[in-house]
Structures are given as C-alpha cells and as structure tokens.
Scaffold this active site. Structure first.
Site, PDB file in Angstrom:
ATOM      1  N   SER A  39       0.842  -1.191   0.000  1.00 42.58           N
ATOM      2  CA  SER A  39       0.000   0.000   0.000  1.00 42.58           C
ATOM      3  C   SER A  39       0.874   1.237   0.000  1.00 42.58           C
ATOM      4  O   SER A  39       2.109   1.160   0.063  1.00 42.58           O
ATOM      5  CB  SER A  39      -0.927   0.009   1.221  1.00 42.58           C
ATOM      6  OG  SER A  39      -0.163   0.145   2.409  1.00 42.58           O
ATOM      7  N   LYS A  40       0.253   2.406  -0.045  1.00 43.11           N
ATOM      8  CA  LYS A  40       0.958   3.677  -0.111  1.00 43.11           C
ATOM      9  C   LYS A  40       1.959   3.849   1.031  1.00 43.11           C
ATOM     10  O   LYS A  40       3.008   4.464   0.862  1.00 43.11           O
ATOM     11  CB  LYS A  40      -0.044   4.837  -0.088  1.00 43.11           C
ATOM     12  CG  LYS A  40      -0.603   5.213  -1.459  1.00 43.11           C
ATOM     13  CD  LYS A  40       0.400   6.005  -2.266  1.00 43.11           C
ATOM     14  CE  LYS A  40      -0.238   6.585  -3.526  1.00 43.11           C
ATOM     15  NZ  LYS A  40       0.753   7.299  -4.351  1.00 43.11           N
ATOM     16  N   ARG A  41       1.617   3.328   2.192  1.00 42.63           N
ATOM     17  CA  ARG A  41       2.508   3.549   3.324  1.00 42.63           C
ATOM     18  C   ARG A  41       3.806   2.758   3.197  1.00 42.63           C
ATOM     19  O   ARG A  41       4.738   2.970   3.966  1.00 42.63           O
ATOM     20  CB  ARG A  41       1.798   3.199   4.638  1.00 42.63           C
ATOM     21  CG  ARG A  41       1.381   1.764   4.806  1.00 42.63           C
ATOM     22  CD  ARG A  41       0.404   1.631   5.970  1.00 42.63           C
ATOM     23  NE  ARG A  41      -0.068   0.275   6.135  1.00 42.63           N
ATOM     24  CZ  ARG A  41       0.503  -0.613   6.938  1.00 42.63           C
ATOM     25  NH1 ARG A  41       1.571  -0.270   7.628  1.00 42.63           N
ATOM     26  NH2 ARG A  41       0.014  -1.828   7.062  1.00 42.63           N
ATOM     27  N   GLY A  89       5.523   2.892   0.363  1.00 41.38           N
ATOM     28  CA  GLY A  89       6.269   3.554  -0.699  1.00 41.38           C
ATOM     29  C   GLY A  89       5.417   3.749  -1.933  1.00 41.38           C
ATOM     30  O   GLY A  89       4.191   3.736  -1.873  1.00 41.38           O
ATOM     31  N   ASP A 132       3.451   7.362  -9.974  1.00 41.12           N
ATOM     32  CA  ASP A 132       4.631   7.632  -9.152  1.00 41.12           C
ATOM     33  C   ASP A 132       5.900   7.235  -9.912  1.00 41.12           C
ATOM     34  O   ASP A 132       6.896   7.969  -9.911  1.00 41.12           O
ATOM     35  CB  ASP A 132       4.574   6.846  -7.841  1.00 41.12           C
ATOM     36  CG  ASP A 132       3.599   7.430  -6.841  1.00 41.12           C
ATOM     37  OD1 ASP A 132       3.243   8.621  -6.988  1.00 41.12           O
ATOM     38  OD2 ASP A 132       3.177   6.710  -5.919  1.00 41.12           O
TER      39      ASP A 132
END
Length: 486
Positions: free
Chosen positions: A256-258, A260, A266
C-alpha cells in the site's frame, strides 16, 4: 438476452476491470499486463472495463488516471473506454438495465428472490449471533427465501445458493480448487437502487462480453465459486480462471501507499521507463529460466501460465530500480528516440527546452550510469546551460588558488586539439601531463568541477568533447579566475 456477446466473439478474450476510486495500483498493472500478454500471444482481445459502481468514491479523474497510465505503459486495450465497436465503451453504471434483466430472469426461474429484510433487522440478527458466539460469522438465514408476499418497501435481489454439492474448477496457476456450497450464503445480487454488487456485476459482464479467461489476483479466489454458480444458473459458459500471487511489502503486508510508491504515475514521475515497469512486474510471479531482462516482444513470446508462481512475493524497490537501469543502458531495450521521449520532460522541468537532436547527441554520455530518466536529466544538466551550476562543496574543495594555473594550462592544450574527438583529447591531455610531470589526479577533479559543476560526471574526455572547444575553454578560464579569487 440484452448484452450477450454474439457468436463472432469466439477466441481468447481476457479483461482488466479496475475500479476508478484513485490511482492505478502497481499490483493492478501486473494483472493488466498478464492479461494483455496472453491476449497478444493468442491473437485474442484485451478488454478494458471500468467497474464504477462505488458511486461515493468513483470519479472521472480516476478513470482518466487509469486510461493515461495504461497508455503510458503501452497496454492498449482492444475494447473498452475510447474504443468503438459492438462492445465498448464499458462502464458498469451504463449497464444497469443489463443487470436488472438478468436478475429478473433468475427470479423467474426460482434461482433468485426479492429480499425485503431491512438493514436494521439484519443487524439485530447479527448482534444476536455475536452474543451467542463472538467468533461466529454471520450468514443470511434465508428469511425471505420462501416469502410470497411483496411488501411495499425497498428490496434487494438475492441469489438462491445451493445448500449441497461443491463448486470445482481448475485454476491455471493453482490447479484444481473445490469449494463446498455449504460455505456460500444467499448473497445479494442487486442493491435496492438497482446497482449490482461485485460478484453479480463481474459475472454478468464477463458472460455478456464473452470473456474466456478471468485472470486476477489471488485475493479474488473467494469470489470465483459464487460467480461460477451464477454462470451455471444463467446457462452461460464458465470461463477459465487464473489467480495470481500477491505483491506484498517487505514486512509481508499487502502493498500500500505507506510502503512507498505503488501508483503507476509515481514511477512515471520518478523517471522509470514504461517497459522496465512491465519487465519487473512480469517477473513478479512468473519465471522464464534465469532471464531477468525482457523487451515487451520477448515477454509476449515467452509468457505462459505454467511458469506462474503460487507463492506471494515481496516487492523489491532496489531490484525494480536495477531492472530500470538495465533498460536505460540498452539501446536494444530503449532506443535513442524512446530515451529522448523519457528524458525531455525532466529537462523541461529544469527550464531546459531543447531540440530533440541536441538531446539525442548527448544520450551516450549518461546511458551507462543513469538509473532513471530523472537521473539522466540531472546528469545532463551541465551540458545544456551557459554556465554549470557549481555545487558549494565541490567549489570549496577543488576550485582553490592552487588549481588556477593547471586549469589555464589545460585550456591552452585543449584549444589546439585536432580533430575534436574524445580520443584525440585524451591523447593530447595525457601527453601534456607527462611533459609536466603531472597525473590525471592533479587536474581531473578541478577540471570536472569547472566543466560540470560537480565531482561526479561522465568521463572527462567525453564531457569535453560534448561541450565543444569554445565552451570548454571558456569554462576552464572562468573557473581559473574563480580559483584566483578564492
């Protein structure tokens, strides 16, 4: 029945069906890629469907991100948004009449029914079960299964799940999978507003679009048995299935985003090459001997389901970057034209608006070392400015009074070199150093800082050749002046 694919749709048909509720996850791209590869290998069709029934979170902006991301990656779809023909464009909220018609057909055949239970009534039943057994999972008890009255209030449509027997299918990755029907419940097909829940919408869409293989993440295996029950209840052919291992973080959690960067954009914004992104994702869950680096054509030729992994894997950002580096180093994998396309936006972001020909001529300077297009733009920055931007630490360490004379003498040597090639420059400078009893170490770093503004750069002779005689001599003289003032 409306929406059913005609017989002419025979052949391999696969699909990618993202929800437009945010960025396109890198794991979703891996699913799209495997489907796309199989469609290309079998001369089939790759269908794009937008599953936008989450009306609170679905946005047009997210649809655009999905389409732009797939376009950037080169995963062009054959049917779906932006493509004409008898099937596209596909968005579930445009197909509500199709779901309603199929739900009514199931009701008429006794394979589904209207459920008038309210959320409050179900919550009371759920609370009562938890009070008796806190670990129990609530299953709809079939309250309306045999109901014949039709109260004047909202209802959902539920599937009448079989209470005995099993669902068995052969997964192209996991092999035979069997699920007892007792594990199912009378799941909801349509909400009271006519919007389908996931299993119903996906099954009806796959059936009516003639999808022959459903390839998706392993987390969807729980959805396959109820969908097979729906195909069979409606008399539709059951497609093949392939469930793919999950992309996990380094600590084994769902990526997930947390953890990276997990959005396709991105990596685009970081300067990754699109084919390198696909290369890394293809090798995540699939193997082809010891080969690590592939062109897209090589992936199409080599891809199969037999060599897909069953085990989940951990996302490795360092390996991802290494694969990208290999793509940028190779003219076979990233042509000069593709390199220019990739690096130009990053040069422009630095205020450098250049002719493509100038950039093409400079690519050889950075191909070997630049790990991303952003890195390449940074390494090329000195070449396209009137004056290099000199790093403070490099200035303080190397542009000192003692460097003034060597820099001026080096400028004098360079001013007479003919022909202007890196090889001739190297010969002339080495001859001068030998004559003066000096080594490259005595002059290389001050010269490198004078010419590029930093202590790390492409090879010094290649830098001089690329800058040209006039700019090289000018930069060395300017630096010598700065040394005398230091």
């Amino acid at each position: 029945m409306a929406g059913v694919a005609p017989a002419s749709s025979a052949g391999t048909r696969v699909r990618f069906a993202p929800s437009p509720t945010g960025y396109l996850h890198i794991g979703g791209v891996r699913t799209a890629l495997f489907n796309w590869l199989w469609a290309k290998k079998t001369a089939g069709a790759f269908v794009l469907r937008i599953e936008d029934t989450d009306r609170e979170r679905s946005t047009i902006e997210s649809v655009r991100v999905i389409l732009d991301s797939l376009e950037w990656l080169g995963l062009r779809w054959d049917e779906g948004p932006g493509v004409g023909g008898p099937y596209g464009p596909y968005a579930q909220m445009n197909r509500l009449d199709i779901y309603r018609e199929h739900s009514e057909a199931l009701i008429r055949s006794g394979k589904a029914y209207r459920c008038y239970c309210t959320k409050e009534e179900l919550e009371v039943q759920r609370a009562a079960l938890k009070a008796r057994d806190p670990r129990a999972s609530f299953k709809y008890p079939g309250t309306c299964r045999h109901r014949h009255d039709e109260p004047d209030r909202a209802y959902v449509v539920r599937f009448r799940a079989p209470e005995s027997g099993v669902v068995t299918y052969v997964d192209k990755v996991f092999g035979a999978v069997t699920t007892p029907n007792s594990a199912q419940q009378d799941f909801v097909l349509l909400r009271s507003d006519g919007v389908p829940l996931y299993n119903f919408g996906a099954a009806i869409d796959d059936a009516t679009m003639g999808i022959t293989l459903v390839a998706r993440g392993r987390d969807h295996m729980v959805n396959t048995p109820p969908q097979i029950l729906l195909y069979e209840a409606l008399g539709h052919p059951v497609p093949q299935f392939a469930h793919l291992p999950m992309l996990l973080s380094q600590n084994g959690e769902k990526l997930s985003k947390r953890h990276g960067a997990v959005s396709v954009t991105d990596y685009r914004d970081r300067g990754y090459a699109p084919q390198a992104v696909l290369n890394y994702l293809a090798r995540f869950g699939w193997a082809h001997g010891d080969q690590e680096v592939f062109s897209l054509d090589e992936l199409v030729a080599a891809f199969d389901w037999e060599h897909c992994h069953k085990s989940d894997g951990k996302f490795d950002a360092k390996k991802f970057l290494a694969i990208n580096h290999e793509h940028l180093k190779s003219e076979r994998l990233t042509s000069d034209e593709a390199y220019v396309d990739g690096v130009m936006p990053f040069l422009q972001a630095r205020g450098l608006h250049l002719e493509r020909e100038r950039v093409i001529e400079a690519i050889a300077l950075v191909r070997e070392r630049a790990t991303t297009f952003a890195d390449a733009a940074d390494r090329l920055d000195f070449l396209f400015r009137d004056r290099p931007v000199i790093e403070d630490a490099a200035r303080a360490k190397f542009l000192v009074p003692a460097a003034s004379v060597p820099l001026r003498l080096l400028a004098d040597v360079i001013a007479t070199v003919q022909p202007w090639t890196a090889k001739e420059l190297e010969s002339a400078i080495e001859a001068w150093l030998a004559q003066k009893g000096l080594t490259m170490k005595d002059v290389a770093q001050p010269a490198r800082v004078a010419l590029t503004g930093r202590t790390a750069s492409p090879g010094l002779f290649a830098v001089i050749a690329a800058l040209g005689r006039e700019r090289t001599v000018d930069r060395l003289g300017t630096a010598a002046d700065a040394c005398e003032r230091a």
